[in-house]
Design an enzyme around this catalytic site. Structure first.
Site, PDB file in Angstrom:
ATOM      1  N   GLU A   9      -5.208   1.540   2.383  1.00 45.86           N
ATOM      2  CA  GLU A   9      -5.094   0.387   3.281  1.00 45.86           C
ATOM      3  C   GLU A   9      -5.216   0.797   4.736  1.00 45.86           C
ATOM      4  O   GLU A   9      -5.716   0.031   5.565  1.00 45.86           O
ATOM      5  CB  GLU A   9      -3.767  -0.338   3.048  1.00 45.86           C
ATOM      6  CG  GLU A   9      -3.660  -1.707   3.703  1.00 45.86           C
ATOM      7  CD  GLU A   9      -3.156  -1.683   5.160  1.00 45.86           C
ATOM      8  OE1 GLU A   9      -3.250  -2.715   5.840  1.00 45.86           O
ATOM      9  OE2 GLU A   9      -2.658  -0.612   5.595  1.00 45.86           O
ATOM     10  N   GLU A  10      -4.775   2.013   5.064  1.00 40.73           N
ATOM     11  CA  GLU A  10      -4.776   2.460   6.456  1.00 40.73           C
ATOM     12  C   GLU A  10      -6.143   2.946   6.925  1.00 40.73           C
ATOM     13  O   GLU A  10      -6.270   3.444   8.048  1.00 40.73           O
ATOM     14  CB  GLU A  10      -3.732   3.559   6.662  1.00 40.73           C
ATOM     15  CG  GLU A  10      -2.286   3.118   6.444  1.00 40.73           C
ATOM     16  CD  GLU A  10      -1.773   2.152   7.508  1.00 40.73           C
ATOM     17  OE1 GLU A  10      -2.572   1.780   8.397  1.00 40.73           O
ATOM     18  OE2 GLU A  10      -0.604   1.767   7.446  1.00 40.73           O
ATOM     19  N   HIS A  14       0.832  -1.203   0.000  1.00 38.05           N
ATOM     20  CA  HIS A  14       0.000   0.000   0.000  1.00 38.05           C
ATOM     21  C   HIS A  14       0.868   1.254   0.000  1.00 38.05           C
ATOM     22  O   HIS A  14       2.006   1.257   0.492  1.00 38.05           O
ATOM     23  CB  HIS A  14      -0.995  -0.003   1.162  1.00 38.05           C
ATOM     24  CG  HIS A  14      -0.395  -0.017   2.532  1.00 38.05           C
ATOM     25  ND1 HIS A  14       0.024   1.125   3.175  1.00 38.05           N
ATOM     26  CD2 HIS A  14      -0.174  -1.035   3.403  1.00 38.05           C
ATOM     27  CE1 HIS A  14       0.478   0.812   4.389  1.00 38.05           C
ATOM     28  NE2 HIS A  14       0.380  -0.490   4.554  1.00 38.05           N
ATOM     29  N   ASP A  48       6.141   0.663   7.250  1.00 39.36           N
ATOM     30  CA  ASP A  48       4.723   0.395   6.953  1.00 39.36           C
ATOM     31  C   ASP A  48       4.210   1.347   5.884  1.00 39.36           C
ATOM     32  O   ASP A  48       3.578   2.338   6.189  1.00 39.36           O
ATOM     33  CB  ASP A  48       3.901   0.537   8.243  1.00 39.36           C
ATOM     34  CG  ASP A  48       2.446   0.156   8.074  1.00 39.36           C
ATOM     35  OD1 ASP A  48       2.124  -0.536   7.083  1.00 39.36           O
ATOM     36  OD2 ASP A  48       1.626   0.551   8.915  1.00 39.36           O
ATOM     37  N   ASP A  86      -0.377   4.425   1.110  1.00 36.39           N
ATOM     38  CA  ASP A  86      -0.754   5.396   2.139  1.00 36.39           C
ATOM     39  C   ASP A  86      -0.069   5.082   3.456  1.00 36.39           C
ATOM     40  O   ASP A  86       0.415   3.965   3.684  1.00 36.39           O
ATOM     41  CB  ASP A  86      -2.273   5.437   2.317  1.00 36.39           C
ATOM     42  CG  ASP A  86      -2.867   4.092   2.709  1.00 36.39           C
ATOM     43  OD1 ASP A  86      -2.336   3.041   2.278  1.00 36.39           O
ATOM     44  OD2 ASP A  86      -3.865   4.063   3.455  1.00 36.39           O
TER      45      ASP A  86
END
Length: 440
Positions: A153-154, A87, A119, A89
């Site tokens: 995704e977040e 991802h 991340d 974001d």
């Protein structure tokens, strides 16, 4: 450091660091509620893929919330395709709390700093570096490899992997397995052992909204129908609840293999005692032997002398594969008759086989470059985009390899302050990812 076998060259090692830093500098903070713009990062990744001979497709459900998908043809047309996704974001970061600016992408003393360093812009950079090394070397993987860089995704993933799975399934034709974040990193147990957990499961996501209603009134009067009191009682019951032990096949395998690493009996009749014997390594499994529900937000009232007619709370719930009905029933009982609860966001729990050829190849790739390590399966306590891609029948694993020094608390840096990743960890990751993807 001597060059390792495989497709990785000096340029790939330089690029993975540069790409990580560049992606961090592109602020893709996802504050939820649609407040994010991944397009600049998506365009950056797509341009690098195009330079490597790929034909990336940019896709949006909402303007600015951009996803990138590309396919690399394998040498075996009869083989199932493999999805490799990351991802774009990141979660918010408060610059005043950091040692360096969280969107500087600064490389200092052999470490890349910034939001997304673990991340998961590091993995995005690894994927790009590997694909470009293949292009330079004329390398093709055995299976078709589908690359996906996703938005959102977040938060809910509605603009990202959910949108891709629901509206663009044809791009993932033939994909039966996928790999993404949160696996194959070094876990130091403090006793000299290096453990490399590969994710083969995720707890389901159950983000809950609790609403208590009562009788509004003056704060000085007796009120037996106080919404705040009703909500507080329910929240207290949820916070105090001791969830029962529920062992999935992945967690059983994790406990069994960890016990073997430590040379202790695998007595699953008393898992809590077994976890005590594992010491620091228990952190890899302790959050996944039970369901959980943690109250996180409260909202009630508007004036100190007014009893409100409604009070609201939010709870972060997680449930193991096969336990969702039990989870729902427990919440019904804990909230009681005066509090209504509903899923504000729900996603499935996942489980992947640990005896599959793909898992074996991931293990072999790690062991080639970290022969001193102990590879074990584990279940993630949280969730990833693998949940949405599972709608397409894609079995997901967590495999974003990093060789980390002792004292580097990788898991604490997820969403944490001073997020960073060592340059040598990125180099290791590129080598291992290249080895795995070529042979998967």
């Amino acid at each position: 450091m001597a060059e390792q076998p495989g497709s990785t060259d000096a340029q790939a090692l330089e690029e993975v660091v540069r790409f990580t830093s560049d992606l961090i500098r592109i602020d893709t903070t996802n504050r939820g509620g649609g407040d994010c713009r991944e397009r600049p990062a998506a365009e950056y990744a797509a341009a690098l893929l195009a330079e490597a001979g790929c034909e990336p497709t940019l896709l949006e459900r909402t303007e600015g919330r951009t996803n990138v998908v590309a396919r690399i043809a394998g040498t075996d047309p009869s083989a199932d395709a493999l999805l490799v996704h990351g991802h774009l974001d990141v979660v918010p970061a408060e610059a005043a709390d950091w040692s360096v600016h969280p969107f500087s992408g600064e490389v200092r003393d052999g470490v890349v700093w910034g939001r997304g360093a673990v991340d998961m812009k590091n993995m995005d950079a690894m994927i790009l570096a590997v694909v470009r090394a293949w292009a330079r070397g004329g390398v093709r993987p055995r299976r078709d490899v589908v690359i996906a860089f996703t938005a959102d995704e977040e938060a809910s993933a509605e603009d990202g992997s959910g949108f891709l799975a629901d509206r663009h399934a044809a791009l993932f034709e033939g994909c039966t397995e996928g790999v993404s974040e949160s696996g194959a990193f070094t876990f130091h147990d403090g006793g000299g052992r290096q453990i490399y957990p590969i994710a083969a499961g995720e707890r389901g996501t159950g983000w809950l909204r609790l609403t208590a209603r009562g009788r509004a009134g003056h704060g000085s009067k007796v009120n037996r129908e106080n919404a705040v009191t009703r909500l507080a009682a329910a929240i207290t019951r949820i916070g105090d609840h001791q969830w029962p032990l529920r062992l999935t096949p992945t967690v059983r395998a994790a406990l069994t293999e960890l016990a073997a690493v430590y040379g202790i009996d695998t007595d699953l009749r008393d898992v809590d005692a077994l976890l005590d014997k594992l010491g620091p390594a228990a952190k890899l499994v302790e959050a996944t032997v039970r369901n959980s529900a943690n109250p996180t937000m409260l909202d009630a009232g508007y004036k100190i002398n007014v009893i409100p007619g409604e009070a609201v709370a939010h709870v972060d719930g997680r449930f193991l594969p096969g336990t969702e009905e039990e989870f729902r029933g427990t919440l019904d009982r804990l909230t009681g008759p005066d509090v209504h609860w509903e899923f504000e966001h729900r996603e499935v729990a996942l489980q992947a086989p640990v005896d599959s050829p793909t898992y074996a190849r991931m293990r072999a790739a790690v062991e080639e470059f970290a022969p001193e390590g102990h590879v074990v399966p584990y279940c993630m306590s949280g969730g990833t985009d693998a949940k949405q891609f599972s709608r397409l029948g894609i079995t997901g694993y967590g495999f974003a390899p990093l060789k980390l020094p002792e004292g580097f608390d990788y898991q604490a840096l997820f969403h944490g302050v001073d997020e960073r990743v060592p340059v040598e960890a990125l180099h290791f990751g590129v080598r291992v990812l290249d080895r795995f993807l070529r042979t998967a």
